[in-house]
Design a protein around this motif. Structure first.
Motif, PDB file in Angstrom:
ATOM      1  N   GLU A  49     -17.086  48.037  98.407  1.00 58.97           N
ATOM      2  CA  GLU A  49     -18.064  48.886  97.732  1.00 58.97           C
ATOM      3  C   GLU A  49     -18.219  50.251  98.395  1.00 58.97           C
ATOM      4  OE1 GLU A  49     -21.313  46.202  98.043  1.00 58.97           O
ATOM      5  OE2 GLU A  49     -20.827  45.187  96.163  1.00 58.97           O
ATOM      6  N   HIS A  50     -17.440  50.475  99.457  1.00 60.10           N
ATOM      7  CA  HIS A  50     -17.508  51.787 100.108  1.00 60.10           C
ATOM      8  C   HIS A  50     -16.232  52.017 100.915  1.00 60.10           C
ATOM      9  CE1 HIS A  50     -19.195  48.987 103.188  1.00 60.10           C
ATOM     10  NE2 HIS A  50     -18.333  49.656 103.939  1.00 60.10           N
ATOM     11  N   VAL A  51     -15.988  53.288 101.219  1.00 59.78           N
ATOM     12  CA  VAL A  51     -14.912  53.635 102.155  1.00 59.78           C
ATOM     13  C   VAL A  51     -15.540  54.406 103.314  1.00 59.78           C
ATOM     14  CG1 VAL A  51     -13.135  53.718 100.378  1.00 59.78           C
ATOM     15  CG2 VAL A  51     -14.368  55.817 100.957  1.00 59.78           C
ATOM     16  N   TRP A  52     -14.899  54.333 104.488  1.00 61.66           N
ATOM     17  CA  TRP A  52     -15.301  55.155 105.632  1.00 61.66           C
ATOM     18  C   TRP A  52     -14.349  56.328 105.706  1.00 61.66           C
ATOM     19  CZ3 TRP A  52     -19.607  54.659 108.508  1.00 61.66           C
ATOM     20  CH2 TRP A  52     -20.295  53.432 108.464  1.00 61.66           C
ATOM     21  N   LEU A  53     -14.916  57.546 105.702  1.00 56.37           N
ATOM     22  CA  LEU A  53     -14.091  58.748 105.857  1.00 56.37           C
ATOM     23  C   LEU A  53     -14.734  59.656 106.894  1.00 56.37           C
ATOM     24  CD1 LEU A  53     -13.095  59.628 102.150  1.00 56.37           C
ATOM     25  CD2 LEU A  53     -11.608  58.698 103.946  1.00 56.37           C
ATOM     26  N   GLY A  54     -14.052  59.853 107.992  1.00 56.38           N
ATOM     27  CA  GLY A  54     -14.581  60.719 109.053  1.00 56.38           C
ATOM     28  C   GLY A  54     -15.896  60.209 109.604  1.00 56.38           C
ATOM     29  N   GLY A  55     -16.059  58.889 109.648  1.00 56.42           N
ATOM     30  CA  GLY A  55     -17.265  58.311 110.238  1.00 56.42           C
ATOM     31  C   GLY A  55     -18.458  58.285 109.288  1.00 56.42           C
ATOM     32  N   VAL A  56     -18.217  58.639 108.015  1.00 59.39           N
ATOM     33  CA  VAL A  56     -19.307  58.634 107.033  1.00 59.39           C
ATOM     34  C   VAL A  56     -18.979  57.577 105.965  1.00 59.39           C
ATOM     35  CG1 VAL A  56     -20.450  59.988 105.224  1.00 59.39           C
ATOM     36  CG2 VAL A  56     -19.908  61.048 107.444  1.00 59.39           C
ATOM     37  N   MET A  57     -19.968  56.756 105.646  1.00 56.58           N
ATOM     38  CA  MET A  57     -19.776  55.713 104.633  1.00 56.58           C
ATOM     39  C   MET A  57     -19.989  56.321 103.249  1.00 56.58           C
ATOM     40  SD  MET A  57     -21.540  51.987 104.392  1.00 56.58           S
ATOM     41  CE  MET A  57     -22.839  52.482 103.300  1.00 56.58           C
ATOM     42  N   ILE A  58     -18.967  56.235 102.407  1.00 61.62           N
ATOM     43  CA  ILE A  58     -19.049  56.833 101.073  1.00 61.62           C
ATOM     44  C   ILE A  58     -18.946  55.707 100.039  1.00 61.62           C
ATOM     45  CG2 ILE A  58     -17.908  58.405  99.460  1.00 61.62           C
ATOM     46  CD1 ILE A  58     -16.955  60.001 101.912  1.00 61.62           C
ATOM     47  N   PRO A  59     -19.976  55.540  99.199  1.00 62.16           N
ATOM     48  CA  PRO A  59     -19.953  54.480  98.184  1.00 62.16           C
ATOM     49  C   PRO A  59     -18.760  54.686  97.239  1.00 62.16           C
ATOM     50  CG  PRO A  59     -22.137  55.489  98.342  1.00 62.16           C
ATOM     51  CD  PRO A  59     -21.208  56.342  99.146  1.00 62.16           C
ATOM     52  N   HIS A  60     -18.089  53.582  96.902  1.00 61.20           N
ATOM     53  CA  HIS A  60     -16.936  53.666  95.997  1.00 61.20           C
ATOM     54  C   HIS A  60     -16.743  52.279  95.384  1.00 61.20           C
ATOM     55  CE1 HIS A  60     -13.452  55.413  94.239  1.00 61.20           C
ATOM     56  NE2 HIS A  60     -12.580  54.688  94.913  1.00 61.20           N
ATOM     57  N   ASN A  61     -15.984  52.227  94.292  1.00 60.65           N
ATOM     58  CA  ASN A  61     -15.788  50.904  93.674  1.00 60.65           C
ATOM     59  C   ASN A  61     -14.657  50.108  94.315  1.00 60.65           C
ATOM     60  OD1 ASN A  61     -13.743  52.438  92.723  1.00 60.65           O
ATOM     61  ND2 ASN A  61     -14.235  52.218  90.544  1.00 60.65           N
ATOM     62  N   HIS A  62     -14.064  50.661  95.387  1.00 61.72           N
ATOM     63  CA  HIS A  62     -13.100  49.925  96.202  1.00 61.72           C
ATOM     64  C   HIS A  62     -13.406  50.183  97.674  1.00 61.72           C
ATOM     65  CE1 HIS A  62     -10.656  50.030  92.454  1.00 61.72           C
ATOM     66  NE2 HIS A  62     -10.214  48.869  92.923  1.00 61.72           N
ATOM     67  N   GLY A  63     -12.853  49.348  98.523  1.00 67.10           N
ATOM     68  CA  GLY A  63     -12.848  49.645  99.945  1.00 67.10           C
ATOM     69  C   GLY A  63     -11.438  50.017 100.358  1.00 67.10           C
ATOM     70  N   LEU A  64     -11.225  50.306 101.646  1.00 61.23           N
ATOM     71  CA  LEU A  64      -9.877  50.533 102.157  1.00 61.23           C
ATOM     72  C   LEU A  64      -9.506  49.360 103.048  1.00 61.23           C
ATOM     73  CD1 LEU A  64      -9.962  54.353 103.028  1.00 61.23           C
ATOM     74  CD2 LEU A  64      -8.643  53.270 101.194  1.00 61.23           C
ATOM     75  N   VAL A  65      -8.241  48.938 102.932  1.00 58.71           N
ATOM     76  CA  VAL A  65      -7.765  47.773 103.672  1.00 58.71           C
ATOM     77  C   VAL A  65      -7.196  48.240 105.013  1.00 58.71           C
ATOM     78  CG1 VAL A  65      -6.163  45.824 103.627  1.00 58.71           C
ATOM     79  CG2 VAL A  65      -7.154  46.676 101.487  1.00 58.71           C
ATOM     80  N   GLY A  66      -7.574  47.566 106.070  1.00 60.57           N
ATOM     81  CA  GLY A  66      -7.013  47.917 107.374  1.00 60.57           C
ATOM     82  C   GLY A  66      -7.508  46.953 108.418  1.00 60.57           C
ATOM     83  N   HIS A  67      -6.882  47.044 109.582  1.00 55.95           N
ATOM     84  CA  HIS A  67      -7.269  46.145 110.664  1.00 55.95           C
ATOM     85  C   HIS A  67      -8.643  46.543 111.212  1.00 55.95           C
ATOM     86  CE1 HIS A  67      -6.450  43.113 113.619  1.00 55.95           C
ATOM     87  NE2 HIS A  67      -6.796  43.950 114.587  1.00 55.95           N
ATOM     88  N   SER A  68      -8.855  47.865 111.365  1.00 58.64           N
ATOM     89  CA  SER A  68     -10.165  48.365 111.805  1.00 58.64           C
ATOM     90  C   SER A  68     -11.004  48.640 110.557  1.00 58.64           C
ATOM     91  CB  SER A  68      -9.966  49.642 112.630  1.00 58.64           C
ATOM     92  OG  SER A  68      -9.408  50.650 111.800  1.00 58.64           O
ATOM     93  N   ASP A  69     -11.869  49.662 110.615  1.00 57.91           N
ATOM     94  CA  ASP A  69     -12.638  50.013 109.421  1.00 57.91           C
ATOM     95  C   ASP A  69     -11.832  50.860 108.433  1.00 57.91           C
ATOM     96  OD1 ASP A  69     -12.488  52.469 110.606  1.00 57.91           O
ATOM     97  OD2 ASP A  69     -14.635  52.685 110.983  1.00 57.91           O
ATOM     98  N   ALA A  70     -10.538  51.098 108.738  1.00 62.86           N
ATOM     99  CA  ALA A  70      -9.615  51.805 107.845  1.00 62.86           C
ATOM    100  C   ALA A  70     -10.038  53.247 107.554  1.00 62.86           C
ATOM    101  CB  ALA A  70      -9.417  51.020 106.540  1.00 62.86           C
ATOM    102  N   ASP A  71     -10.676  53.871 108.544  1.00 62.81           N
ATOM    103  CA  ASP A  71     -11.105  55.273 108.362  1.00 62.81           C
ATOM    104  C   ASP A  71      -9.878  56.169 108.502  1.00 62.81           C
ATOM    105  OD1 ASP A  71     -12.168  57.859 108.575  1.00 62.81           O
ATOM    106  OD2 ASP A  71     -14.041  57.107 109.444  1.00 62.81           O
ATOM    107  N   VAL A  72      -9.277  56.430 107.378  1.00 61.30           N
ATOM    108  CA  VAL A  72      -7.970  57.087 107.329  1.00 61.30           C
ATOM    109  C   VAL A  72      -8.030  58.504 107.922  1.00 61.30           C
ATOM    110  CG1 VAL A  72      -8.389  57.792 104.925  1.00 61.30           C
ATOM    111  CG2 VAL A  72      -6.049  57.521 105.717  1.00 61.30           C
ATOM    112  N   LEU A  73      -9.117  59.224 107.670  1.00 64.24           N
ATOM    113  CA  LEU A  73      -9.243  60.583 108.214  1.00 64.24           C
ATOM    114  C   LEU A  73      -9.384  60.542 109.735  1.00 64.24           C
ATOM    115  CD1 LEU A  73      -9.568  63.648 107.891  1.00 64.24           C
ATOM    116  CD2 LEU A  73     -12.031  63.261 107.580  1.00 64.24           C
TER     117      LEU A  73
END
Ligand code: MG
Length: 404
Positions: A263-287
């Motif tokens: 229900e959210h993605v992490w981008l640059g340490g900020v939680m942004i609501p979204h209809n998907h998450g990002l898959v990853g070993h950590s919190d998947a904060d791609v930025l």
């Protein structure tokens, strides 16, 4: 001279940093010790220099009671090792002398009374470890020791009308600096005695010791140990600091994470609501991963995977702050600074623009640099490729660092 202490740590030395002044002669509103030099508050540079030279020593800062937030801002620039001995600040008094007394009494009340205390101006960030060592060893020998430099100008004493009444011999004069170092009991009692006598306007601690009848020894000071006061001082300090970091390097980083349930993605340490998450070993904060790799790249020091192997279960679900914090720490451990980071997020959705400044602020906080050194941009890929099809998010970043 005998070895001061049984090992290389300085557990019986305390440092009192005097930073309670409101002086804004340097302009820009803030008290000068909190103003930035090359992106770092002066006081944080001063604390770093002292903490690095005296591992194991306790450091107490005397601040103005209104400046607690500014002090916390300085603390954020210190590495964990540098903050290890840093005590909670105490509030100063109306004069410098009263501030020092407040600090000394706080140290005396803090449990283990130090053998020696070094009293240092918060606005002298260029204090060298050689001079700190001289202060310690000279004070151990004489009980009271201060640094002094030769005077090159001829000094005149004048009366109230401006008429010269004396010309002291220049070779016998010294311009004094800090750190001023004393046996703790000696300087605490001298300050207490002066306060009881109603004397509050002595401008350095040597003067308090002299007033109380102690001999004070002068050891060679360092002209580079300047007190930053005027706007010109700030310019000189900035040039000096940047001049000492001439090795400018740029690194790049790139990362991708796929969308998955959430229900959210992490981008640059900020939680942004979204209809998907990002898959990853950590919190998947791609930025954050791309910026972390850019810093490792600038250091030529491996990559995020070599420092934090995905096979290691301790990073599962980890907040990526720790990766970025670690990379910034590696720059500082080399004596360097992060001059700039710049990231680009590639995705169709979520919309990043409304979160841009929150992301910049969070990254600046983690990196302990000012927000004007952090850029975040976003673009779509015009519905082309995996980002265009909404299968994931890509991020690119560069980092510019300066090393000695
Ligand atoms: Mg990643």
């Amino acid at each position: 001279m005998t070895e001061p202490f049984p090992d290389t740590s300085y557990q019986t030395v305390a440092v009192l940093i005097v930073a309670a002044g409101r002086g804004s002669r340097a302009g820009a509103g803030l008290p000068k010790q909190y103003r930035d030099v090359a992106g770092r508050p002066v006081l944080s540079m001063t604390i770093s220099a002292l903490a690095q030279a005296l591992p194991g020593a306790r450091l107490l800062t005397v601040i103005h009671p209104d400046d607690r937030d500014l002090f916390e801002g300085c603390r954020a620039h210190l590495s964990p090792a540098e903050s290890l001995g840093l005590l909670a600040p105490v509030a100063g008094g109306e004069s410098r002398q009263q501030s020092v007394l407040a600090g000394l009494e706080a140290l005396a009340a803090s449990g283990s009374v130090p053998e020696l205390v070094l009293i240092h101006d918060g606005a002298r960030p260029f204090v060298g470890s050689d001079m700190i060592q001289s202060a310690v060893s000279t004070a151990l020998e004489y009980g009271a020791a201060i640094p002094g430099t030769l005077v090159t100008d001829t000094i005149k004493e004048i009366n109230a009308t401006g008429r010269i009444i004396a010309t002291p011999a220049r070779e016998r004069l010294r311009a004094v600096q800090t750190p001023q170092a004393f046996r703790f009991d000696l300087i605490l009692r001298a300050h207490q005695k002066a306060a009881v006598a109603g004397i509050f306007d002595l401008t350095d601690d040597a003067a308090v010791a002299e007033w109380a009848g102690h001999d004070v020894h002068v050891f060679p000071g360092d002209p580079a140990n300047m007190k930053i006061t005027t706007p010109e001082d700030f310019q000189r300090a900035e040039q000096r600091l940047l001049g000492s970091l001439p090795d400018i390097r740029m690194g790049q980083g790139f990362d991708v994470h796929a969308f998955g349930p959430g229900e959210h993605v992490w981008l640059g340490g900020v939680m942004i609501p979204h209809n998907h998450g990002l898959v990853g070993h950590s919190d998947a904060d791609v930025l954050m991963h791309a910026i972390t790799d850019a810093i490792f790249g600038a250091l030529a020091d491996g990559d995020i995977g070599s420092h934090f192997p995905p096979s290691d279960p301790q990073w599962k679900g980890a907040a990526s702050d720790i990766f970025l914090l670690y990379a910034a720490e590696r720059v500082r451990a080399r004596g360097g600074m992060i001059a700039h980071v710049d990231g680009t997020i590639v995705c169709e959705r979520p919309k990043v623009g409304p979160h841009r400044d929150a992301i910049r602020a969070r990254l600046a906080e983690i990196l302990s640099i000012s927000i004007d050194r952090v850029a975040v941009k976003a673009t779509t890929s015009e519905q082309l490729g995996f980002t265009g099809r909404g299968e994931g998010i890509a991020a690119l970043a560069t980092a510019t660092i300066r090393l000695p």
